[in-house]
Design a protein around this motif. Structure first.
Motif, mmCIF file in Angstrom:
data_model
loop_
_atom_site.group_PDB
_atom_site.id
_atom_site.type_symbol
_atom_site.label_atom_id
_atom_site.label_comp_id
_atom_site.label_asym_id
_atom_site.label_seq_id
_atom_site.Cartn_x
_atom_site.Cartn_y
_atom_site.Cartn_z
ATOM 1 N N ASN A 133 -17.308 -19.270 24.011
ATOM 2 C CA ASN A 133 -15.953 -19.806 23.877
ATOM 3 C C ASN A 133 -15.136 -19.633 25.148
ATOM 4 O O ASN A 133 -13.993 -20.071 25.228
ATOM 5 N N THR A 134 -15.722 -18.973 26.163
ATOM 6 C CA THR A 134 -15.025 -18.824 27.448
ATOM 7 C C THR A 134 -15.529 -19.815 28.490
ATOM 8 O O THR A 134 -15.002 -19.853 29.601
ATOM 9 N N VAL A 135 -16.565 -20.594 28.160
ATOM 10 C CA VAL A 135 -17.049 -21.655 29.045
ATOM 11 C C VAL A 135 -16.346 -22.946 28.638
ATOM 12 O O VAL A 135 -16.468 -23.403 27.492
ATOM 13 N N LYS A 136 -15.626 -23.546 29.571
ATOM 14 C CA LYS A 136 -14.720 -24.642 29.256
ATOM 15 C C LYS A 136 -15.380 -25.801 28.519
ATOM 16 O O LYS A 136 -14.821 -26.329 27.555
ATOM 17 N N ASP A 137 -16.555 -26.221 28.953
ATOM 18 C CA ASP A 137 -17.180 -27.401 28.377
ATOM 19 C C ASP A 137 -18.281 -27.077 27.373
ATOM 20 O O ASP A 137 -19.095 -27.943 27.034
ATOM 21 N N SER A 138 -18.320 -25.850 26.876
ATOM 22 C CA SER A 138 -19.333 -25.505 25.871
ATOM 23 C C SER A 138 -19.041 -26.241 24.570
ATOM 24 O O SER A 138 -17.921 -26.717 24.331
ATOM 25 N N GLU A 139 -20.036 -26.327 23.714
ATOM 26 C CA GLU A 139 -19.830 -26.990 22.426
ATOM 27 C C GLU A 139 -18.805 -26.243 21.585
ATOM 28 O O GLU A 139 -18.022 -26.858 20.855
ATOM 29 N N ILE A 140 -18.793 -24.917 21.689
ATOM 30 C CA ILE A 140 -17.813 -24.127 20.944
ATOM 31 C C ILE A 140 -16.403 -24.374 21.469
ATOM 32 O O ILE A 140 -15.450 -24.547 20.693
ATOM 33 N N ALA A 184 -7.136 -22.724 14.918
ATOM 34 C CA ALA A 184 -8.213 -21.753 14.768
ATOM 35 C C ALA A 184 -9.146 -21.812 15.972
ATOM 36 O O ALA A 184 -9.237 -22.843 16.651
ATOM 37 N N ARG A 185 -9.858 -20.723 16.220
ATOM 38 C CA ARG A 185 -10.775 -20.678 17.360
ATOM 39 C C ARG A 185 -12.058 -19.938 16.967
ATOM 40 O O ARG A 185 -12.018 -18.812 16.475
ATOM 41 N N LEU A 186 -13.178 -20.613 17.197
ATOM 42 C CA LEU A 186 -14.472 -19.990 16.968
ATOM 43 C C LEU A 186 -14.792 -18.988 18.074
ATOM 44 O O LEU A 186 -14.481 -19.225 19.239
ATOM 45 N N ASP A 187 -15.432 -17.880 17.701
ATOM 46 C CA ASP A 187 -15.929 -16.897 18.649
ATOM 47 C C ASP A 187 -17.253 -16.394 18.079
ATOM 48 O O ASP A 187 -17.275 -15.660 17.089
ATOM 49 N N LEU A 188 -18.365 -16.785 18.708
ATOM 50 C CA LEU A 188 -19.691 -16.424 18.208
ATOM 51 C C LEU A 188 -20.235 -15.146 18.844
ATOM 52 O O LEU A 188 -21.427 -14.861 18.738
ATOM 53 N N GLY A 189 -19.351 -14.382 19.471
ATOM 54 C CA GLY A 189 -19.786 -13.173 20.158
ATOM 55 C C GLY A 189 -20.494 -12.171 19.261
ATOM 56 O O GLY A 189 -21.285 -11.358 19.734
ATOM 57 N N GLY A 190 -20.227 -12.224 17.961
ATOM 58 C CA GLY A 190 -20.838 -11.281 17.041
ATOM 59 C C GLY A 190 -22.273 -11.593 16.667
ATOM 60 O O GLY A 190 -22.946 -10.748 16.055
ATOM 61 N N ILE A 191 -22.766 -12.785 17.024
ATOM 62 C CA ILE A 191 -24.143 -13.143 16.670
ATOM 63 C C ILE A 191 -24.907 -13.837 17.802
ATOM 64 O O ILE A 191 -26.135 -13.954 17.734
ATOM 65 N N ALA A 192 -24.214 -14.273 18.837
ATOM 66 C CA ALA A 192 -24.868 -15.093 19.869
ATOM 67 C C ALA A 192 -25.940 -14.332 20.643
ATOM 68 O O ALA A 192 -27.012 -14.886 20.936
ATOM 69 N N LYS A 193 -25.682 -13.069 20.980
ATOM 70 C CA LYS A 193 -26.671 -12.325 21.772
ATOM 71 C C LYS A 193 -27.965 -12.136 20.986
ATOM 72 O O LYS A 193 -29.061 -12.252 21.533
ATOM 73 N N GLY A 194 -27.826 -11.840 19.703
ATOM 74 C CA GLY A 194 -29.014 -11.708 18.875
ATOM 75 C C GLY A 194 -29.783 -13.010 18.771
ATOM 76 O O GLY A 194 -31.026 -13.023 18.826
#
Length: 354
Positions: A76-83, A182-192
């Motif tokens: 969510n910190t990469v400007k053009d990411s899908e998230i 609202a804002r998605l943040d996948l930090g809790g599962i992305a690394k896994g």
């Protein structure tokens, strides 16, 4: 797994802790004739992949190409990411890849089983606290910061009003947030998820021995030579980095730890850590210092370590006992260590305290 990123510069700490983790993990492996290893920085964390029985670093390059690809899709910190495109779409649908769709669906699943204590729409709240930025400015001796680092009640109330995984709407490969703020943040599962994808790629190439480490998420490939286990050190909460609480013996498994000592700061002797309560907006308050999850799928370990911490020792352990193929180690404020029923009884999962 051995991260206390507010006491010293975060990147330096990650490098130090990763060295200690891998050092423990590779005990008995130094005699291998062939070994290749590579380290990179993605998703705001250090990633190291070490492979055995090969001297072909092409596999390593491909693993890090995967990390780069998924960071560009999922961060969510990469400007053009899908998230980021979903977050910036003001409630409109965005077409996403199968990878992103799967991860969002899995995030919703963990929101459902945790009654929202794990919530991938936590972005407005996690952005508000911004522990990564605070960690760079904390006093390394006292771990104290200025009170201005704590968001106001008004700010927290506003951020919380946009945290609700039920606002995610899926239509095929299209995803939208019904709440435009609202804002998605996948930090809790992305690394896994990334660790699992690396293992899948390596297994398809016939590589079945090695270690993948993503900032404390450790995933072992197969057993060590002669069907022996890997040894993974688990950090003792609030002790000097690299001080093990104990050693975990595993093979072909993921080990993920979440703890209040990983990223935190103090204001007037009050500790604020990075595991946030999605009901109050403040850090979770319970009897736990850390939760370690042992699982076959690293993404599950990632989500469950946060979920079980938020649930607390009784409800968290109950969830583990009801979940097939998953074990856990909980550590409370007073140093009590609790393990799920399969730890020690399962020959592939042995835990020994120091």
């Amino acid at each position: 797994m051995m991260i206390n990123s507010t006491k010293i510069n975060r990147k330096k700490c990650l490098l130090l802790c990763l060295f200690l983790i891998i050092g423990l993990s590779l005990q008995g492996c130094s005699q291998r004739e062939k070994k290749v290893s590579k380290t990179g920085f993605y998703f705001d964390t250090i990633i190291t992949v070490t492979l055995y029985n090969t001297d072909d670093d092409t596999y390593l390059k491909d693993c890090f190409a995967l990390a780069d690809k998924f960071e560009k899709k999922l961060s969510n910190t990469v400007k053009d990411s899908e998230i980021s495109k979903i977050n910036d779409a003001a409630g409109a649908y965005v077409t996403v890849s199968d990878d992103t769709l799967t991860l969002i669906q899995d995030g919703i699943h963990y929101g459902e089983i945790s009654d929202g204590k794990f919530d991938i729409t936590i972005g407005t709240l996690s952005d508000l606290w911004n522990f990564s930025e605070i960690a760079e400015n904390v006093n390394s001796e006292s771990n104290e910061v200025d009170v201005s680092c704590v968001p106001s009640k008004t700010e927290i109330k506003e951020a919380l009003s946009h945290v609700n995984y039920k606002n995610i709407e899926i239509n095929g490969n299209q995803v939208r947030l019904k709440d435009p703020k609202a804002r998605l943040d996948l930090g809790g599962i992305a690394k896994g998820f990334i660790a699992d994808e690396m293992r899948k790629y390596l297994n398809n190439k016939g590589i079945t021995t090695g270690i993948i480490s993503l900032g404390g998420n450790v995933l072992t490939l197969g057993p060590k030579e002669k069907d022996s286990n890997y040894t993974i050190g688990i950090q003792k909460p609030f002790a000097e980095s690299g001080t093990p609480l104990g050693k975990l013996s595993i093979k072909d498994a993921s080990v993920v730890t979440s703890g209040i000592y990983e990223r935190y700061f103090r204001v007037d002797n009050t500790l604020y850590h990075h595991i946030l309560n999605t009901k109050t907006g403040y850090p979770v308050e319970n009897s736990l210092d850390q939760v370690t999850i042992i699982s076959s799928i690293s993404m599950d370990g990632d989500a469950l370590s946060t979920t079980c911490f938020a649930l607390g020792e009784k409800e968290g352990m109950k969830l583990i006992e009801e979940t097939d193929g998953v074990e856990a180690i909980f550590v409370t404020h007073d140093g009590t260590i609790m393990t799920s029923s399969g730890v020690g009884k399962n020959t592939d999962i042995q835990f020994e305290t120091e």
